[in-house]
Scaffold this active site. Structure first.
Site, PDB file in Angstrom:
ATOM      1  N   ASP A 289      72.013  11.994  66.760  1.00 41.42           N
ATOM      2  CA  ASP A 289      70.814  12.474  67.438  1.00 41.42           C
ATOM      3  C   ASP A 289      70.759  11.867  68.841  1.00 41.42           C
ATOM      4  OD1 ASP A 289      69.582  13.693  64.962  1.00 41.42           O
ATOM      5  OD2 ASP A 289      69.690  11.597  64.341  1.00 41.42           O
TER       6      ASP A 289
ATOM      7  N   ASP B 142      73.367  17.326  65.653  1.00 35.21           N
ATOM      8  CA  ASP B 142      72.373  16.994  64.646  1.00 35.21           C
ATOM      9  C   ASP B 142      71.002  17.233  65.282  1.00 35.21           C
ATOM     10  OD1 ASP B 142      71.171  16.180  62.320  1.00 35.21           O
ATOM     11  OD2 ASP B 142      71.848  14.113  62.401  1.00 35.21           O
TER      12      ASP B 142
ATOM     13  N   ASP C  92      64.929  11.822  65.807  1.00 32.66           N
ATOM     14  CA  ASP C  92      64.588  11.517  64.421  1.00 32.66           C
ATOM     15  C   ASP C  92      63.700  10.284  64.386  1.00 32.66           C
ATOM     16  OD1 ASP C  92      66.042  13.627  63.466  1.00 32.66           O
ATOM     17  OD2 ASP C  92      67.425  12.438  62.250  1.00 32.66           O
TER      18      ASP C  92
ATOM     19  N   ARG D 228      61.976  22.730  63.132  1.00 31.06           N
ATOM     20  CA  ARG D 228      61.665  21.306  63.137  1.00 31.06           C
ATOM     21  C   ARG D 228      61.053  20.836  64.447  1.00 31.06           C
ATOM     22  NH1 ARG D 228      66.787  18.424  59.960  1.00 31.06           N
ATOM     23  NH2 ARG D 228      66.806  19.841  58.160  1.00 31.06           N
TER      24      ARG D 228
END
Length: 446
Positions: A226, A265, A269, A324
């Site tokens: 990430d 990815d 996060d 997301r």
């Protein structure tokens, strides 16, 4: 070493900045630029700014000051990946400010520099093709000298280079309008009090995605890295940054075994008991799986995340994303005054996950013709959500009601069970597109 197929299958682009090798006392020779020097150059001193009181969850309890208290000896100006890592390591946990000049490439040497002798992507494809390997057996037990074993070893090499651990009491700030990172992964892990501002992040490209024949009915490519990870950390403020896939969009990726060769990815996060995070005035764009809050439904994850993952998103632009923005588990997440701009690839914005308590209010959504407002919310688990005063294409829409009417098999409960109090000025939802589009992103911090 045979790599002819490797060059053909990894997406690469020329790079603008090459990281210098860290030799001898490079870490001690980093340029030091204090507030006085900044004033003489006309650069606004963003590094010595702290998060204002009441600005989201990161302002709770002790607040977030990052390196605002740094003295001149702990202000570093860097323009290479090696010097950036050296600055992170210098000075222990004393407050520090790291000023990023220009765009720093963490993968300036290219993917070939990570590949171990013998790794060959063509051999990997030949060995694990579904018509020969099948779908019922994963690759975990493949020996070290197999194509999968060589892929694993190559991935370890990349992991060591492109990740950078951010210490406590640190501010990382871009100088001017064109500062940031390509191919880097900031690891904000098990620390407190970090600020990241005014930086562009081009998503790191996983040079060695793994094929998993057991992921779904037809298998899948899985990638790592990430742009930024908040892992078990507290009091983190991410402000006026731009997160994008840049020169490596998924639309340019090839397919192998009938599946997209995914080399990204997430963009951000927030996981493993992280808490008190504010993300304000950022741009998240051109990405698929964008932001994950809480990474698993498992009992072990729940034991760590339950009662944590308190995150605020405000005045962010979410543009050209698939899903997301964010997907939430467990956390009390407050999302207000954000602008969501969808295109034909749109899947959903808010993912309602296990034990999540999402409040989504005063936001604006710009959806293209044919995309229903029912898609804004996506139910993954039974959890309540508050979604009031949201506008879609300039009109007030009850997002829960339209979702439940059009997707009755995934009925959502209204009422997250808590009321956010840590907010800056709340702008009228109808004014949000203009305000956010003009003010969000790297180069616009004040």
């Amino acid at each position: 070493m045979h790599r002819s197929h490797w060059h053909a299958h990894v997406i690469t682009k020329p790079v603008a900045v090459k990281a210098a090798a860290l030799v001898g006392c490079t870490a001690l020779a980093l340029a030091v630029t204090g507030p006085t020097a900044q004033a003489h150059t006309g650069i606004r001193d963003l590094g010595h700014q702290a998060l204002p009181a009441g600005d989201g969850w990161a302002s709770a309890t002790t607040g977030t000051t990052g390196g605002a208290a740094a003295d001149a000896a702990h202000v570093y100006s860097v323009s290479t990946w090696a010097d950036f890592k050296a600055a992170l390591a210098a000075g222990g946990t004393a407050p520090k400010i790291i000023q990023v000049k220009g765009v720093i490439d963490a993968n300036a040497e290219g993917c070939d520099s990570f590949a171990v002798p013998g790794y060959d992507f063509a051999a990997y494809l030949a060995k694990y093709a579904p018509e020969t390997w099948g779908y019922g057996q994963n690759l975990d037990n493949e020996p070290d000298d197999s194509p999968e074993g060589l892929r694993r070893a190559s991935a370890v090499n990349q992991n060591k280079v492109i990740k950078a651990a951010v210490p406590a009491n640190t501010t990382i700030v871009g100088l001017g309008r064109n500062a940031g990172f390509k191919g880097a992964s900031l690891q904000i892990t098990a620390v407190d009090n970090v600020i990241v501002r005014n930086l562009s992040f081009e998503s790191p490209v996983d040079c060695f995605p793994q094929w998993d024949p057991t992921d779904g009915a037809t298998g899948n490519w899985n990638s790592e890295y990430d742009s930024a990870v908040v892992y078990g950390s507290t009091h983190v403020w991410l402000d006026h940054n731009t997160f994008t896939d840049g020169d490596h969009p998924d639309s340019a990726a090839p397919t192998y075994f009938g599946m997209l060769y995914e080399q990204h990815d997430g963009e951000l996060d927030i996981v493993k008991g992280a808490d008190y995070v504010t993300a304000s005035w950022n741009v998240f764009t051109e990405h698929d799986k964008t932001i994950l809050i809480g990474n698993s439904d498992s009992a072990s994850t729940a034991a760590v995340d339950r009662g944590h993952l308190k995150v605020t998103f405000h005045h962010n632009l979410f543009s050209g994303l698939v899903e997301r923005a964010p997907r939430v588990r467990f956390g009390q997440v407050d999302s207000y005054n954000n602008h969501f701009v969808a295109d034909a690839t749109y899947g959903y914005s808010y993912g309602i996950g296990l034990e999540s308590q999402l409040v989504a209010e005063h936001n604006a959504f710009t959806l293209p013709s044919g995309i229903s407002a029912a898609k804004v919310l996506k139910k993954w688990s039974e959890a309540p959500v508050t979604a009031d005063d949201n506008y879609v294409n300039g009109k007030l829409v009850d997002l829960i009601a339209v979702h439940n009417a059009e997707i009755p098999a995934e009925t959502l409960q209204s009422g997250a069970g808590w009321t956010p109090t840590l907010r800056t000025k709340v702008d009228p939802a109808k004014a949000v597109p203009k305000i956010v589009d003009q003010g969000a992103g790297a180069g616009k911090a004040r």
